[in-house]
Scaffold this motif. Structure first.
Motif, PDB file in Angstrom:
ATOM      1  N   ALA A  78      35.786   7.307  85.227  1.00  0.00           N
ATOM      2  CA  ALA A  78      35.282   8.009  84.049  1.00  0.00           C
ATOM      3  C   ALA A  78      34.051   7.308  83.486  1.00  0.00           C
ATOM      4  O   ALA A  78      34.000   6.071  83.432  1.00  0.00           O
ATOM      5  N   ASP A  79      33.072   8.102  83.069  1.00  0.00           N
ATOM      6  CA  ASP A  79      31.911   7.575  82.352  1.00  0.00           C
ATOM      7  C   ASP A  79      32.183   7.499  80.857  1.00  0.00           C
ATOM      8  O   ASP A  79      31.611   6.661  80.164  1.00  0.00           O
ATOM      9  N   ILE A  80      33.025   8.414  80.369  1.00  0.00           N
ATOM     10  CA  ILE A  80      33.291   8.557  78.940  1.00  0.00           C
ATOM     11  C   ILE A  80      34.798   8.541  78.722  1.00  0.00           C
ATOM     12  O   ILE A  80      35.541   9.217  79.437  1.00  0.00           O
ATOM     13  N   SER A  81      35.238   7.780  77.736  1.00  0.00           N
ATOM     14  CA  SER A  81      36.647   7.804  77.353  1.00  0.00           C
ATOM     15  C   SER A  81      36.735   8.130  75.866  1.00  0.00           C
ATOM     16  O   SER A  81      35.936   7.652  75.058  1.00  0.00           O
ATOM     17  N   GLU A  82      37.715   8.956  75.521  1.00  0.00           N
ATOM     18  CA  GLU A  82      37.895   9.391  74.140  1.00  0.00           C
ATOM     19  C   GLU A  82      38.731   8.401  73.339  1.00  0.00           C
ATOM     20  O   GLU A  82      39.628   7.753  73.879  1.00  0.00           O
ATOM     21  N   THR A  83      38.449   8.355  72.052  1.00  0.00           N
ATOM     22  CA  THR A  83      39.325   7.605  71.164  1.00  0.00           C
ATOM     23  C   THR A  83      40.683   8.303  71.064  1.00  0.00           C
ATOM     24  O   THR A  83      40.778   9.527  71.219  1.00  0.00           O
ATOM     25  N   ASN A  84      41.703   7.529  70.807  1.00  0.00           N
ATOM     26  CA  ASN A  84      43.055   8.076  70.655  1.00  0.00           C
ATOM     27  C   ASN A  84      43.246   8.544  69.206  1.00  0.00           C
ATOM     28  O   ASN A  84      44.076   8.032  68.467  1.00  0.00           O
ATOM     29  N   THR A  85      42.433   9.556  68.824  1.00  0.00           N
ATOM     30  CA  THR A  85      42.408  10.012  67.431  1.00  0.00           C
ATOM     31  C   THR A  85      42.443  11.529  67.325  1.00  0.00           C
ATOM     32  O   THR A  85      41.969  12.107  66.346  1.00  0.00           O
ATOM     33  N   PHE A  86      43.023  12.188  68.303  1.00  0.00           N
ATOM     34  CA  PHE A  86      42.997  13.648  68.408  1.00  0.00           C
ATOM     35  C   PHE A  86      43.512  14.326  67.134  1.00  0.00           C
ATOM     36  O   PHE A  86      42.976  15.343  66.697  1.00  0.00           O
ATOM     37  N   ALA A 111      38.375   3.737  67.350  1.00  0.00           N
ATOM     38  CA  ALA A 111      36.987   3.625  67.784  1.00  0.00           C
ATOM     39  C   ALA A 111      36.684   2.234  68.314  1.00  0.00           C
ATOM     40  O   ALA A 111      35.994   2.072  69.336  1.00  0.00           O
ATOM     41  N   LYS A 112      37.206   1.215  67.650  1.00  0.00           N
ATOM     42  CA  LYS A 112      36.963  -0.157  68.097  1.00  0.00           C
ATOM     43  C   LYS A 112      37.593  -0.419  69.464  1.00  0.00           C
ATOM     44  O   LYS A 112      37.002  -1.112  70.307  1.00  0.00           O
ATOM     45  N   LEU A 113      38.772   0.140  69.702  1.00  0.00           N
ATOM     46  CA  LEU A 113      39.425  -0.043  71.005  1.00  0.00           C
ATOM     47  C   LEU A 113      38.619   0.623  72.120  1.00  0.00           C
ATOM     48  O   LEU A 113      38.427   0.047  73.201  1.00  0.00           O
ATOM     49  N   ALA A 114      38.151   1.839  71.858  1.00  0.00           N
ATOM     50  CA  ALA A 114      37.344   2.536  72.864  1.00  0.00           C
ATOM     51  C   ALA A 114      36.015   1.827  73.091  1.00  0.00           C
ATOM     52  O   ALA A 114      35.539   1.708  74.227  1.00  0.00           O
ATOM     53  N   ALA A 132      31.957   5.654  74.631  1.00  0.00           N
ATOM     54  CA  ALA A 132      33.132   5.964  73.819  1.00  0.00           C
ATOM     55  C   ALA A 132      32.856   7.214  72.995  1.00  0.00           C
ATOM     56  O   ALA A 132      31.880   7.268  72.238  1.00  0.00           O
ATOM     57  N   ALA A 133      33.727   8.214  73.157  1.00  0.00           N
ATOM     58  CA  ALA A 133      33.593   9.468  72.410  1.00  0.00           C
ATOM     59  C   ALA A 133      34.654   9.529  71.324  1.00  0.00           C
ATOM     60  O   ALA A 133      35.841   9.304  71.590  1.00  0.00           O
ATOM     61  N   GLY A 134      34.246   9.840  70.107  1.00  0.00           N
ATOM     62  CA  GLY A 134      35.186   9.965  69.005  1.00  0.00           C
ATOM     63  C   GLY A 134      35.879  11.311  69.045  1.00  0.00           C
ATOM     64  O   GLY A 134      35.253  12.351  68.826  1.00  0.00           O
ATOM     65  N   SER A 135      37.172  11.311  69.349  1.00  0.00           N
ATOM     66  CA  SER A 135      37.930  12.553  69.480  1.00  0.00           C
ATOM     67  C   SER A 135      38.268  13.134  68.113  1.00  0.00           C
ATOM     68  O   SER A 135      38.932  12.499  67.293  1.00  0.00           O
ATOM     69  N   ILE A 136      37.813  14.369  67.889  1.00  0.00           N
ATOM     70  CA  ILE A 136      38.056  15.107  66.652  1.00  0.00           C
ATOM     71  C   ILE A 136      38.769  16.390  67.045  1.00  0.00           C
ATOM     72  O   ILE A 136      38.141  17.355  67.501  1.00  0.00           O
ATOM     73  N   GLY A 137      40.082  16.409  66.911  1.00  0.00           N
ATOM     74  CA  GLY A 137      40.874  17.531  67.394  1.00  0.00           C
ATOM     75  C   GLY A 137      41.041  18.632  66.365  1.00  0.00           C
ATOM     76  O   GLY A 137      40.549  18.554  65.239  1.00  0.00           O
ATOM     77  N   PRO A 138      41.759  19.690  66.743  1.00  0.00           N
ATOM     78  CA  PRO A 138      41.981  20.815  65.830  1.00  0.00           C
ATOM     79  C   PRO A 138      42.990  20.444  64.742  1.00  0.00           C
ATOM     80  O   PRO A 138      43.693  19.438  64.848  1.00  0.00           O
ATOM     81  N   LEU A 173      35.107   6.919  62.479  1.00  0.00           N
ATOM     82  CA  LEU A 173      34.737   6.849  63.892  1.00  0.00           C
ATOM     83  C   LEU A 173      33.336   6.263  64.050  1.00  0.00           C
ATOM     84  O   LEU A 173      33.080   5.451  64.944  1.00  0.00           O
ATOM     85  N   ASN A 174      32.424   6.683  63.190  1.00  0.00           N
ATOM     86  CA  ASN A 174      31.069   6.168  63.245  1.00  0.00           C
ATOM     87  C   ASN A 174      31.062   4.670  62.969  1.00  0.00           C
ATOM     88  O   ASN A 174      30.459   3.883  63.716  1.00  0.00           O
ATOM     89  N   GLU A 175      31.748   4.261  61.919  1.00  0.00           N
ATOM     90  CA  GLU A 175      31.774   2.840  61.572  1.00  0.00           C
ATOM     91  C   GLU A 175      32.491   2.007  62.634  1.00  0.00           C
ATOM     92  O   GLU A 175      32.200   0.820  62.797  1.00  0.00           O
ATOM     93  N   GLY A 176      33.390   2.628  63.379  1.00  0.00           N
ATOM     94  CA  GLY A 176      34.097   1.916  64.436  1.00  0.00           C
ATOM     95  C   GLY A 176      33.289   1.738  65.707  1.00  0.00           C
ATOM     96  O   GLY A 176      33.693   0.986  66.597  1.00  0.00           O
ATOM     97  N   GLY A 177      32.168   2.475  65.836  1.00  0.00           N
ATOM     98  CA  GLY A 177      31.257   2.218  66.944  1.00  0.00           C
ATOM     99  C   GLY A 177      31.228   3.222  68.076  1.00  0.00           C
ATOM    100  O   GLY A 177      30.746   2.890  69.165  1.00  0.00           O
TER     101      GLY A 177
END
Length: 355
Positions: A78-86, A111-114, A132-138, A173-177
């Motif tokens: 994977a090139d991109i992994s999502e944060t566990n924040t769905f 975000a820091k973990l990703a 690292a992609a910040g996951s923003i779910g429904p 998410l932004n502040e986490g990087g």
């Protein structure tokens, strides 16, 4: 490497190759057989109500599990992994009776973990930077559809409440990087618009602007989102945000998703992304499609010039992602089309007026 450098590297990589997103998180967490105590940790040991099943809380209580899954997916290609924040919004986490500070901490630590995992793998393989992609779910509450069949105007939330919930999440998410935002599994376009506004407002207020990836969900063969839009109508609704990428995920396997990805590929003048489920669930709610089968479908999309980013949703594993990454390696990314200037509007259907 600064975040501006990482974003530049992301754009450069997208021009060079088809990028690969990670796969499902839920199925991998379920395989760990975690207990209620794992989900609670010390911080939530005395918390009222059940916590098991709240996967996002693991960012705080079992960060080792979250970090390991990022590593597994990056190792798979994977090139991109999502944060566990769905589901890490104040509205969704209200089901678990979590306060705003806890929700903030989930997003910040997720975000820091990703970020840490992406940096580790970039240092290990500098020729293949990771992101690292910040996951923003429904949400579990919708703005476009009534919450009461007997009252078409009934809503459980207002636009301002949804906006505030997403603003709270994207700030953390932004502040986490994170390197980009991923608004995903969109069932209600109006909810999505609240998230878009929250992101754009933060940039206007001085937060570092980040690329935005918008991913809707076509719920069945009708080719419509849950709130009723076709693929082209959905794109017309969100194109004003000028997203880095747009696409679909979840609900369908790759075989059934293909015509809707093809339609989006035709009309979207940005990157097109798709991460389908591992087929449709069986009678037990499990996914039987094997890694090589999923990869076969996605390789055909890539060979047909339909996609720029691919990955996996429900039921996919690191092995699925490994096969997908192998199959699309060396295939060129979809060229972004230049569309004629026109007025393009949407309700449930698209409308186009060419001068």
């Amino acid at each position: 490497m600064t975040r501006a450098d990482r974003i530049a590297a992301l754009h450069a990589a997208a021009k060079q190759r088809i990028l690969v997103l990670d796969g499902a998180w839920g199925v991998m967490i379920q395989r760990r057989g975690l207990s209620e105590a794992d989900f609670r940790g010390d911080r939530f040991a005395a918390h009222d109500g059940q916590m098991k099943g709240n996967n996002d809380i693991l960012c705080l209580t079992r960060p080792d599990v979250v970090a390991d899954l990022h590593d597994q997916y990056f190792a798979a290609g994977a090139d991109i992994s999502e944060t566990n924040t769905f589901s890490a919004t104040t509205i969704a986490q209200d089901d678990y009776r979590l306060d705003a500070q806890s929700v903030w901490d989930i997003n910040l630590e997720g975000a820091k973990l990703a970020r840490a995992a992406a940096d580790r793998w970039t240092a290990k393989e500098p020729h293949k930077p990771r992101f690292a992609a910040g996951s923003i779910g429904p949400l579990n509450k919708m703005l476009s559809m009534s919450s009461d069949v007997n009252d078409p105007g009934a809503r459980l939330v207002t636009f301002d409440q949804v906006y505030d919930a997403y603003r709270h999440q994207v700030r953390a998410l932004n502040e986490g990087g994170v390197d980009l935002y991923l608004i995903e599994t969109i069932t209600d376009t109006l909810n999505c618009k609240a998230a878009i506004k929250a992101i754009l407002d933060l940039a206007d207020e001085g937060y570092e602007p980040l690329p935005m990836w918008i991913s809707g969900t076509i719920v069945d063969r009708s080719g419509r989102t849950l709130s009723g839009q076709t693929a082209e109508a959905f794109w017309n609704s969100v194109r004003h945000a000028r997203p880095f990428a747009v696409g679909f995920n979840c609900a369908l396997g790759a075989d059934l998703m293909r015509p809707f990805i093809a339609e989006l590929s035709r009309v979207a003048d940005t990157l097109v992304a798709a991460y389908p489920n591992a087929g449709l669930p069986n009678a037990m709610g499990e996914y039987d499609e094997q890694p090589h089968e999923t990869a076969h479908f996605i390789e055909e999309w890539a060979a047909s010039g339909l996609v720029n980013i691919v990955g996996g949703c429900c039921g996919t594993t690191p092995e699925h992602i490994r096969h997908v990454a192998d199959e699309v390696a060396g295939l060129p990314p979809r060229p972004i089309p230049e569309r004629p200037v026109a007025m393009r509007l949407s309700g449930l259907e698209p409308f186009e007026l060419v001068a």
